[in-house]
Design a protein around this motif. Sequence first.
Motif, PDB file in Angstrom:
ATOM      1  N   LEU A  14       0.833  -1.202   0.000  1.00 19.09           N
ATOM      2  CA  LEU A  14       0.000   0.000   0.000  1.00 19.09           C
ATOM      3  C   LEU A  14       0.862   1.245   0.000  1.00 19.09           C
ATOM      4  CD1 LEU A  14      -2.982  -0.806   2.390  1.00 19.09           C
ATOM      5  CD2 LEU A  14      -3.023  -0.377  -0.067  1.00 19.09           C
ATOM      6  N   ALA A  15       1.961   1.207   0.777  1.00 17.42           N
ATOM      7  CA  ALA A  15       2.856   2.372   0.815  1.00 17.42           C
ATOM      8  C   ALA A  15       3.450   2.633  -0.566  1.00 17.42           C
ATOM      9  CB  ALA A  15       3.968   2.165   1.836  1.00 17.42           C
ATOM     10  N   LEU A  16       3.803   1.551  -1.278  1.00 16.10           N
ATOM     11  CA  LEU A  16       4.340   1.706  -2.641  1.00 16.10           C
ATOM     12  C   LEU A  16       3.302   2.356  -3.564  1.00 16.10           C
ATOM     13  CD1 LEU A  16       6.320  -1.551  -3.472  1.00 16.10           C
ATOM     14  CD2 LEU A  16       7.109   0.800  -3.685  1.00 16.10           C
ATOM     15  N   LEU A  17       2.092   1.804  -3.534  1.00 17.09           N
ATOM     16  CA  LEU A  17       1.031   2.362  -4.387  1.00 17.09           C
ATOM     17  C   LEU A  17       0.729   3.796  -3.993  1.00 17.09           C
ATOM     18  CD1 LEU A  17      -1.481  -0.601  -4.738  1.00 17.09           C
ATOM     19  CD2 LEU A  17      -0.015   0.422  -6.477  1.00 17.09           C
ATOM     20  N   ARG A  18       0.694   4.044  -2.674  1.00 19.27           N
ATOM     21  CA  ARG A  18       0.409   5.387  -2.176  1.00 19.27           C
ATOM     22  C   ARG A  18       1.473   6.357  -2.679  1.00 19.27           C
ATOM     23  NH1 ARG A  18       0.519   4.491   3.286  1.00 19.27           N
ATOM     24  NH2 ARG A  18      -1.543   3.561   3.322  1.00 19.27           N
ATOM     25  N   THR A  19       2.762   5.915  -2.673  1.00 24.99           N
ATOM     26  CA  THR A  19       3.845   6.778  -3.145  1.00 24.99           C
ATOM     27  C   THR A  19       3.594   7.199  -4.581  1.00 24.99           C
ATOM     28  OG1 THR A  19       5.348   5.556  -1.733  1.00 24.99           O
ATOM     29  CG2 THR A  19       6.341   6.928  -3.431  1.00 24.99           C
TER      30      THR A  19
END
Lengths: 301, 263
Positions: free
Chosen positions: A83-88
């Motif tokens: 999720l952090a990757l996608l959020r980035t």
Amino acid sequence: MSKVVVWYGELTTKGSLVRRGLALVMPGLLWLLAFLVLPGLLLIPLSFAERGAFGEVVWTFSLENYRRLLGFGVLGFSLDNLLALLRTLSVAFWTTLLCALLAYPLAFFIRAQPPRRRYLFLALVIIPFWTNLVIRTYAWQLLLAPEMPFARLAAALGLVEPGMALYPSAFAVYVGMVTAFLPFMVLPLYSSVERMDLSLVEAVQDLYGGPVRAFLHGVLPQTLPGLTVGVILTFVPAMGMFVVPDLLGGAKYLLVGNLIQQAFYTMRDWPYGAALSLVLILLTLLALRVYRRYGKEVDLA
Amino acid sequence: MRTSWVASSVALGALAFLYLPMLAVALFSFNKTRHGLSWGGFTLGWYARLAQDPAILEAARNTFLLAGVSTLLATLLGTLFALGLERHPFAPRVRAFLEDILHLPVVTPDLILAAALVVAFGFLRAVSSLFEPGFLPMVIGHVTFQVAFVALVVMSRLRSLPKELDEAARDLYATYPDYLRRVLLPLLTPGIVAGAMLAFTLSLDDFVISFFTAGPTSQTLPLIIYASTRRGITPEIHAVSTLVFSLTLVLVLLGERLTRRSA
């Protein structure tokens, strides 16, 4: 090699010129190799190593860090990292889009000023760009505090509970990101807008094109070079940002930058941090590649 | 060309958006109230207190020492690099390689540079305790991103100089050191000064590299401001930030003048 040449009025040989050039370049070259290139390359083998009990590096070959990066942790699978990757990616994308939406009117506004005042407005755009980011970001903590007008307005509109601050929140992160990157978008875009030929926009309007068509056919093709530079200057650093989400996003709104910071700073887990850094490097290279391909098309147009 | 009132108001709104945070900080640096954000009257007291706060004074000293030392080193390395690369007939491949290396610090996200430096110093620490987190690693880190910017600025100045001046100097039997000292360096000075000012501002502007390489005795102003967002922001922090912002303003305007005069 011993052929005599005249170089900037100097009678010499090519070999001795190259030797002198290398001697001049060498200190800076060695510096960059020692502190940027080599340690950067070292991140690759490091990402396959493991963290020892005291934060030291144990050289092995394991894919553990990458498994962890994808969410297979000690406590089982979790979606947080993905999720952090996608959020980035999504934060970088929307930040870039918002900056472009604000930068176009700003660039046209500056162009419409008399020449002397153009410099003034350009200076006004550049100055925040040179101000320390930590200062500009914590300043939003102050502005979004519960006692300040923004939070009161939001409370009066029923958007938040009265007495609540507007940060940490996704909204605050976007506010901080746009503040951080708007100058990066405005400056290259302005250089394109300044040289634009307005008669092409008028031609679209003469052919009864509305504002959307005037932009798509009159403005966009002419400002594409500046826009692409602005997009790269915004999108790439936005992916590696950790100050803004750290100060305005809180623990629930982590980006890859925050994960890297935690790995190196808080957990002292270099191998895991190296794996995360490589993901960020990969994303950066991908963005630059897209830019190169796109940039070529711009040249042809 | 006329802009519609919609575009103008969006433009002015965007500018206001950039300046609102700094204005709020400046405003509250003059506020008498210590806790909370109610207005308690105008005071210069927080600025006076800064002068007696040893932690902030030391951080200010560190910030400028760091910027000064790293700028000197980066200006020296960057200028030499520019002279070597721009005025010597390297094979196209060697030249492309050197240019790539030079562009690397410009395109590398600062967080990645910081990670690379943490790793580099981690291994160098095994060789020498000089590389413990602290002043020296911070200087090294700052120089690493400054060198490229100095070199690029000096190179663009070198390219704008006419070849005839070099040839005239050589026709009058100037040796290479003589020619550097009496012809090329004086001509290059505006470029070198502009590069150095850029490097200095970049150092003041940096947080990430310092954050990862600083030790307990080498705190700088941005690090102190960041730490205070955890411990609670005081009006003194607003006062420091206002001073840093004003200084940046002066530096940018000064730099603008210098480059416009030399252009």
